[in-house]
Design an enzyme around this catalytic site. Structure first.
Site, PDB file in Angstrom:
ATOM      1  CB  ALA A  68      -0.948  -0.001   1.189  1.00  0.00           C
ATOM      2  CB  THR A  69       4.344   2.047   0.997  1.00  0.00           C
ATOM      3  OG1 THR A  69       4.144   1.781   2.395  1.00  0.00           O
ATOM      4  CG2 THR A  69       5.317   3.201   0.827  1.00  0.00           C
ATOM      5  CG  ASN A 147      -1.959   3.729  10.792  1.00  0.00           C
ATOM      6  OD1 ASN A 147      -2.479   4.733  10.309  1.00  0.00           O
ATOM      7  ND2 ASN A 147      -0.720   3.721  11.192  1.00  0.00           N
ATOM      8  CD  GLN A 177      -4.487  -0.829   9.637  1.00  0.00           C
ATOM      9  OE1 GLN A 177      -5.110  -1.797  10.102  1.00  0.00           O
ATOM     10  NE2 GLN A 177      -3.163  -0.776   9.661  1.00  0.00           N
ATOM     11  CB  SER A 192      -1.663  -3.474   2.402  1.00  0.00           C
ATOM     12  OG  SER A 192      -0.476  -4.155   2.720  1.00  0.00           O
ATOM     13  CG  HIS A 194       1.475  -6.719   5.264  1.00  0.00           C
ATOM     14  ND1 HIS A 194       1.734  -6.297   6.539  1.00  0.00           N
ATOM     15  CD2 HIS A 194       1.648  -5.634   4.477  1.00  0.00           C
ATOM     16  CE1 HIS A 194       2.075  -5.008   6.513  1.00  0.00           C
ATOM     17  NE2 HIS A 194       2.017  -4.583   5.275  1.00  0.00           N
ATOM     18  CB  THR A 230       8.009  -9.491 -13.839  1.00  0.00           C
ATOM     19  OG1 THR A 230       8.804  -9.201 -14.984  1.00  0.00           O
ATOM     20  CG2 THR A 230       7.391 -10.876 -13.966  1.00  0.00           C
ATOM     21  CB  CYS A 311       4.081   3.327  10.701  1.00  0.00           C
ATOM     22  SG  CYS A 311       3.175   1.920  10.079  1.00  0.00           S
TER      23      CYS A 311
HETATM   24  N1  PMP Z   1      -1.708   2.905   5.105  1.00  0.00           N
HETATM   25  C1  PMP Z   1      -2.042   2.467   6.321  1.00  0.00           C
HETATM   26  C2  PMP Z   1      -3.229   3.064   6.999  1.00  0.00           C
HETATM   27  C3  PMP Z   1      -1.306   1.464   6.949  1.00  0.00           C
HETATM   28  O1  PMP Z   1      -1.649   1.039   8.168  1.00  0.00           O
HETATM   29  C4  PMP Z   1      -0.182   0.923   6.268  1.00  0.00           C
HETATM   30  C5  PMP Z   1       0.662  -0.156   6.923  1.00  0.00           C
HETATM   31  N2  PMP Z   1       1.106   0.161   8.218  1.00  0.00           N
HETATM   32  C6  PMP Z   1       0.132   1.411   4.986  1.00  0.00           C
HETATM   33  C7  PMP Z   1      -0.653   2.395   4.437  1.00  0.00           C
HETATM   34  C8  PMP Z   1       1.309   0.880   4.216  1.00  0.00           C
HETATM   35  O2  PMP Z   1       1.074  -0.428   3.779  1.00  0.00           O
HETATM   36  P1  PMP Z   1       2.246  -1.414   3.317  1.00  0.00           P
HETATM   37  O3  PMP Z   1       2.855  -1.966   4.549  1.00  0.00           O
HETATM   38  O4  PMP Z   1       1.546  -2.445   2.485  1.00  0.00           O
HETATM   39  O5  PMP Z   1       3.206  -0.608   2.500  1.00  0.00           O
END
Ligand code: PMP
Length: 363
Positions: A68-69, A147, A177, A192, A194, A230, A311
């Site tokens: 998601a980043t 988050n 989230q 995301s 994970h 890829t 984070c």
């Molecule tokens: N947005 C939110 C609200 C998150 O909680 C996170 C992960 N902590 C991310 C973005 C980033 O996701 P990723 O770890 O897949 O890069």
């Protein structure tokens, strides 16, 4: 071991792990290859896209990313730069994840005007977001669920109202989230794997039809040129398996939350920081005990929680302060985040450990 840090990441589910292993051993063709092996991999990706769209209850495009980043970066830079001829005003919040707030800083350096709204200064945050958008606003960007405290922003209300008044303003939603937990509405939505028992290293960006997006990564032109590189077919396949395995209409989180809050009420000097929040995240401050001290004490007992947000790595979180948590309380904030395998008994053990920690460390 009791794992209560599911907002940071979740354990990959069996379905995801076995899907990845099967895909790695049987379906390792490059999806861009023209032969049978390539076509097999392409089919895996197409099926995963359909699953994402159906879980989101949407039509449009899905682009797979590294997480998601990257999805947030793609959506923010990709729409802002595509729309810069039309205007330079962006509305966002002061509680965003760094994968949104850092790109916003970069856009400010590029000359965009970014307006940051704080929930603690607004009576109704959805209304504040809606009212902050004007005809000059090219992008509205916010998260469905925070988050750190689990604070919810009703994306349906905000999206529908903004699009009705300003159809050309692009709405980007960080859905990380909220995915599989609350309805998600946006022109672009980040996901995301994970956080929902998929595997780390894969995410997705949903894009509604007709929304213009410039790529951030240039190369072989995969995924319609929007995200070259890829595709990690095995991780994508595991992401699909995790989505399929994730139940709909979960009631367990609210039961776990209720039990935890009942226990917290028995302890003295606890401040609940999660208000208007999802059930699976409970953030509270243990007054007089610093977060990290409590975190490591609980860790010794085999209980894993987070100090506010994984984070923010020990820094006082700007998001907590924008959510109205004082610096002092932020310094003693503990975040407990559930998965479906957590139990009431585990919460009981957490409560006992918290009481012990308070007795030992409170100053
Ligand atoms: N947005 C939110 C609200 C998150 O909680 C996170 C992960 N902590 C991310 C973005 C980033 O996701 P990723 O770890 O897949 O890069």
């Amino acid at each position: 071991m009791i794992y209560f840090d599911n907002a940071a990441t979740t354990k990959p589910c069996e379905e995801a792990v076995s899907a990845a292993v099967k895909c790695m051993s049987e379906c390792y063709g490059n999806p861009s290859s023209l032969h049978k092996m390539g076509i097999g991999s392409e089919k895996v990706i197409d099926s995963a896209k359909k699953t994402m769209l159906s879980r989101l209850n949407k039509e449009g495009e899905i682009y797979f990313t590294s997480g998601a980043t990257e999805s947030n970066n793609l959506a923010i830079f990709g729409t802002a730069r595509a729309l810069k001829r039309r205007g330079n005003r962006i509305v966002t919040t002061a509680i965003e994840h760094p994968s949104v707030s850092e790109p916003m800083k970069k856009l400010e350096e590029e000359g965009f005007e970014v307006v940051y709204l704080k929930p603690c200064e607004c009576e109704n945050f959805e209304d504040a977001l809606i009212n902050a958008v004007d005809e000059k606003t090219i992008l509205l960007c916010f998260m469905a669920v925070n988050n750190e405290t689990g604070f919810i922003i009703d994306s349906k209300k905000v999206y529908n109202s903004v699009k009705k008044r300003f159809p050309s303003c692009v709405v980007h939603l960080d859905g990380v989230q909220g995915f599989c937990k609350v309805p998600l509405f946006g022109d672009t939505i980040s996901l995301s794997a994970h956080k929902i028992h998929g595997i780390k290293g894969v995410g997705a960006l949903y894009k509604a039809k007709g929304v213009r997006l410039l790529p951030n990564v240039y190369g072989g032109g995969q995924q319609g040129g929007i995200r070259s590189g890829t595709e990690p077919v095995d991780l994508i396949c595991a992401f699909e398996a995790a989505v399929k395995a994730y139940p709909q209409n979960i009631t367990k989180f609210s039961e776990l939350r209720h039990t935890l809050i009942q226990h917290l009420e028995q302890l003295e000097g606890i401040i609940l920081n999660s208000k208007n929040s999802v059930d699976n995240i409970v953030n509270f401050s243990v007054q007089g005990v610093r977060s990290e001290i409590m975190l490591h004490f609980l860790e010794e007992k085999g209980i894993f929680v987070s100090s506010g947000s994984a984070c923010s790595r020990g820094k006082v979180s700007p998001a907590l302060s924008a959510l109205g948590v004082s610096d002092k309380d932020a310094d003693s904030a503990v975040r407990v985040s559930f998965s479906l395998s957590n139990t009431e008994e585990e919460i009981g053990r957490l409560a006992i450990a918290l009481a012990e920690g308070i007795k030992r460390f409170r100053r």
